[in-house]
Design a protein around this motif. Sequence first.
Motif, PDB file in Angstrom:
ATOM      1  N   MET A  37       0.930  -1.265  -0.014  1.00 56.82           N
ATOM      2  CA  MET A  37      -0.026   0.087   0.005  1.00 56.82           C
ATOM      3  C   MET A  37       0.825   1.315   0.049  1.00 56.82           C
ATOM      4  SD  MET A  37      -1.395   0.687   3.872  1.00 56.82           S
ATOM      5  CE  MET A  37      -1.502   2.150   3.927  1.00 56.82           C
ATOM      6  N   GLN A  38       0.353   2.435  -0.361  1.00 62.74           N
ATOM      7  CA  GLN A  38       0.993   3.586  -0.328  1.00 62.74           C
ATOM      8  C   GLN A  38       0.468   4.404   1.231  1.00 62.74           C
ATOM      9  OE1 GLN A  38       0.739   6.492  -3.617  1.00 62.74           O
ATOM     10  NE2 GLN A  38       0.285   7.934  -1.978  1.00 62.74           N
ATOM     11  N   PHE A  39       1.590   4.391   1.794  1.00 64.48           N
ATOM     12  CA  PHE A  39       1.297   5.000   3.273  1.00 64.48           C
ATOM     13  C   PHE A  39       1.082   6.516   3.335  1.00 64.48           C
ATOM     14  CE2 PHE A  39       2.881   0.967   4.377  1.00 64.48           C
ATOM     15  CZ  PHE A  39       2.284   0.599   5.691  1.00 64.48           C
ATOM     16  N   ALA A  40       2.012   7.037   2.289  1.00 64.87           N
ATOM     17  CA  ALA A  40       1.730   8.698   2.244  1.00 64.87           C
ATOM     18  C   ALA A  40       0.392   9.431   2.146  1.00 64.87           C
ATOM     19  CB  ALA A  40       2.825   9.153   1.504  1.00 64.87           C
ATOM     20  N   GLY A  41      -0.125   9.761   3.216  1.00 66.67           N
ATOM     21  CA  GLY A  41      -1.580  10.443   3.014  1.00 66.67           C
ATOM     22  C   GLY A  41      -2.485   9.407   3.280  1.00 66.67           C
ATOM     23  N   SER A  42      -2.158   8.042   3.463  1.00 66.34           N
ATOM     24  CA  SER A  42      -3.447   7.389   3.792  1.00 66.34           C
ATOM     25  C   SER A  42      -3.747   7.021   5.050  1.00 66.34           C
ATOM     26  CB  SER A  42      -2.787   5.660   3.517  1.00 66.34           C
ATOM     27  OG  SER A  42      -2.599   5.706   2.029  1.00 66.34           O
ATOM     28  N   HIS A  43      -5.104   6.933   5.266  1.00 64.34           N
ATOM     29  CA  HIS A  43      -5.609   6.486   6.880  1.00 64.34           C
ATOM     30  C   HIS A  43      -5.240   4.955   7.085  1.00 64.34           C
ATOM     31  CE1 HIS A  43      -8.648   9.719   6.101  1.00 64.34           C
ATOM     32  NE2 HIS A  43      -9.126   9.182   5.146  1.00 64.34           N
ATOM     33  N   ILE A  44      -5.198   4.884   8.289  1.00 68.87           N
ATOM     34  CA  ILE A  44      -4.752   3.649   8.888  1.00 68.87           C
ATOM     35  C   ILE A  44      -6.190   3.187   9.657  1.00 68.87           C
ATOM     36  CG2 ILE A  44      -3.163   2.284  10.153  1.00 68.87           C
ATOM     37  CD1 ILE A  44      -1.894   3.463   7.831  1.00 68.87           C
ATOM     38  N   LEU A  45      -6.936   2.462   9.351  1.00 74.49           N
ATOM     39  CA  LEU A  45      -8.183   1.935   9.816  1.00 74.49           C
ATOM     40  C   LEU A  45      -8.367   0.730  10.109  1.00 74.49           C
ATOM     41  CD1 LEU A  45     -10.554   4.269   7.398  1.00 74.49           C
ATOM     42  CD2 LEU A  45      -9.506   4.953   9.740  1.00 74.49           C
ATOM     43  N   SER A  46      -7.676  -0.161   9.434  1.00 74.16           N
ATOM     44  CA  SER A  46      -7.854  -1.688   9.776  1.00 74.16           C
ATOM     45  C   SER A  46      -6.697  -2.476   9.124  1.00 74.16           C
ATOM     46  CB  SER A  46      -9.050  -2.279   8.842  1.00 74.16           C
ATOM     47  OG  SER A  46      -9.073  -3.800   8.807  1.00 74.16           O
ATOM     48  N   VAL A  47      -6.227  -3.496   9.924  1.00 72.87           N
ATOM     49  CA  VAL A  47      -5.139  -4.226   9.520  1.00 72.87           C
ATOM     50  C   VAL A  47      -5.529  -4.974   8.072  1.00 72.87           C
ATOM     51  CG1 VAL A  47      -3.997  -4.680  11.867  1.00 72.87           C
ATOM     52  CG2 VAL A  47      -5.754  -6.326  10.731  1.00 72.87           C
ATOM     53  N   GLY A  48      -6.791  -4.971   7.842  1.00 71.78           N
ATOM     54  CA  GLY A  48      -6.946  -5.618   6.509  1.00 71.78           C
ATOM     55  C   GLY A  48      -6.584  -4.937   5.493  1.00 71.78           C
ATOM     56  N   GLN A  49      -5.996  -3.575   5.551  1.00 68.31           N
ATOM     57  CA  GLN A  49      -5.270  -2.681   4.507  1.00 68.31           C
ATOM     58  C   GLN A  49      -3.948  -3.364   4.014  1.00 68.31           C
ATOM     59  OE1 GLN A  49      -6.475   1.040   7.121  1.00 68.31           O
ATOM     60  NE2 GLN A  49      -5.436   1.693   5.179  1.00 68.31           N
ATOM     61  N   PHE A  50      -3.285  -3.935   5.214  1.00 66.08           N
ATOM     62  CA  PHE A  50      -1.890  -4.344   4.828  1.00 66.08           C
ATOM     63  C   PHE A  50      -1.626  -5.505   4.087  1.00 66.08           C
ATOM     64  CE2 PHE A  50      -1.859  -2.391   9.214  1.00 66.08           C
ATOM     65  CZ  PHE A  50      -1.419  -0.824   8.677  1.00 66.08           C
ATOM     66  N   LEU A  96      -5.087  -8.639  15.681  1.00 68.85           N
ATOM     67  CA  LEU A  96      -3.961  -9.614  15.738  1.00 68.85           C
ATOM     68  C   LEU A  96      -3.961 -10.715  14.954  1.00 68.85           C
ATOM     69  CD1 LEU A  96      -0.851 -10.229  16.673  1.00 68.85           C
ATOM     70  CD2 LEU A  96      -1.621 -11.075  18.796  1.00 68.85           C
ATOM     71  N   CYS A  97      -5.152 -11.351  15.281  1.00 68.46           N
ATOM     72  CA  CYS A  97      -5.480 -12.616  14.283  1.00 68.46           C
ATOM     73  C   CYS A  97      -5.518 -12.221  12.718  1.00 68.46           C
ATOM     74  CB  CYS A  97      -7.031 -13.206  14.658  1.00 68.46           C
ATOM     75  SG  CYS A  97      -6.802 -13.999  16.133  1.00 68.46           S
ATOM     76  N   LYS A  98      -5.945 -11.114  12.422  1.00 70.37           N
ATOM     77  CA  LYS A  98      -6.125 -10.533  10.936  1.00 70.37           C
ATOM     78  C   LYS A  98      -4.501 -10.628  10.564  1.00 70.37           C
ATOM     79  CE  LYS A  98     -10.907  -8.691  11.460  1.00 70.37           C
ATOM     80  NZ  LYS A  98     -11.448  -7.085  11.118  1.00 70.37           N
ATOM     81  N   LEU A  99      -3.939  -9.941  11.411  1.00 68.86           N
ATOM     82  CA  LEU A  99      -2.504  -9.882  10.653  1.00 68.86           C
ATOM     83  C   LEU A  99      -1.615 -11.051  10.687  1.00 68.86           C
ATOM     84  CD1 LEU A  99      -0.446  -6.889  12.552  1.00 68.86           C
ATOM     85  CD2 LEU A  99      -1.259  -7.036  10.252  1.00 68.86           C
ATOM     86  N   LEU A 100      -2.020 -11.924  11.557  1.00 65.76           N
ATOM     87  CA  LEU A 100      -1.432 -13.449  11.322  1.00 65.76           C
ATOM     88  C   LEU A 100      -1.793 -14.171  10.080  1.00 65.76           C
ATOM     89  CD1 LEU A 100      -1.563 -14.598  15.321  1.00 65.76           C
ATOM     90  CD2 LEU A 100       0.578 -13.803  13.989  1.00 65.76           C
ATOM     91  N   CYS A 101      -2.787 -13.568   9.514  1.00 62.06           N
ATOM     92  CA  CYS A 101      -2.976 -14.324   8.244  1.00 62.06           C
ATOM     93  C   CYS A 101      -2.246 -14.001   7.285  1.00 62.06           C
ATOM     94  CB  CYS A 101      -4.211 -13.951   7.981  1.00 62.06           C
ATOM     95  SG  CYS A 101      -6.006 -14.688   8.966  1.00 62.06           S
ATOM     96  N   LEU A 102      -1.483 -12.976   7.361  1.00 61.52           N
ATOM     97  CA  LEU A 102      -0.369 -12.761   6.232  1.00 61.52           C
ATOM     98  C   LEU A 102       0.790 -13.526   6.317  1.00 61.52           C
ATOM     99  CD1 LEU A 102      -0.582  -8.629   6.610  1.00 61.52           C
ATOM    100  CD2 LEU A 102      -1.674 -10.149   5.023  1.00 61.52           C
TER     101      LEU A 102
END
Length: 338
Positions: free
Chosen positions: A1-14, A177-183
């Motif tokens: 993802m492009q971080f610059a200028g982005s909202h950080i709302l959910s780990v689903g973005q990553f 945390l569980c959603k991040l572990l899916c990566l």
Amino acid sequence: MQFAGSHILSVGQFERSDVESVFEVADAMQPYARRRKVTRVLEGAILGSMFFEPSTRTRVSFGSAFNLLGGEVRETTGIENSAIAKGESLYDTARVLSGYSDVVAMRHPEVGSVAEFAAASRVPVINGGDGSNEHPTQALLDLYTIRSELSTQGRAIDSLRIAMVGDLRFGRTVHSLCKLLCLFDGVSVTLVSPEELKMPGEIVEALRNAGHSVLESDAMEEGISSVDIVYSTRLQEERFASPEEANLYRGRFRLNQQIYTRHCDPNTVIMHPLPRDSREAARELDDDLNENPNLAIFRQTDNGVLVRMALFAMVLDVVGQVDEHARDVSWYTGGRFT
Ligand code: CP
């Protein structure tokens, strides 16, 4: 993802590479967070810190992280102290506050509220927790801590064995945390909770779809044996309909030194997002573990500053400029980070 200028709302973005980028920048923030160097890279920038629900570490570590990068913090705490108590909408609040700030960190008791605010905001918004939904920066700092703790054993996040214990229904930190572990690959997750406070089904399904082994149980002693990490959680009593309902589960799972010695492998790392409930009726993580070297809870809170500094630097696009603005620290810094 492009971080610059982005909202950080959910780990689903990553994607996994995004998480690894955050960790790389967080590593580079160590000299600043550990008070060996000072940077003024965000001099002139303002963080709008808007916490409409109680918080100690998320609110203060967001503010400290921004200050450590040279920026200023303006904050409001509690719905009762804001114009929301007079009926102002999140839309209007977002339009106003984003005129005063360069980035906003926000916590709110309602699921989806931070995303609603972000949709109207003119600056990036970082979710500091929205109801029982998500707490993405906590999940990043938790995973950063897991990576750091396992690295001392020559291990990586892939093949991690983790037990999550407690209120898995309302605990937003374990959801994220569980959603991040899916990566990651080959993770074994043991979910220990009362039947009524189980992890939401869609998150269990996501773990399984990622190829992870998932065991759901209400037997803590079995669940915490043969794992690398025990991640304890507090009963989220503020999400229950009444204190009486919360009382049905209070104190159900308690980890203390005796249980740890009897059931955990010797190197098992103990984590908790904090606050832990140290009142006699709860004590999910007993104070008698405080001298246990595998208790990582205060390493988690220290790491929260690193991760939040990294996110600010990435969202405001100054990662490459941080060291250009650096100088040595001249005041007494003590030994608190050794
Ligand atoms: N872990 C966490 O979110 O703590 P606070 O509620 O104190 O911010």
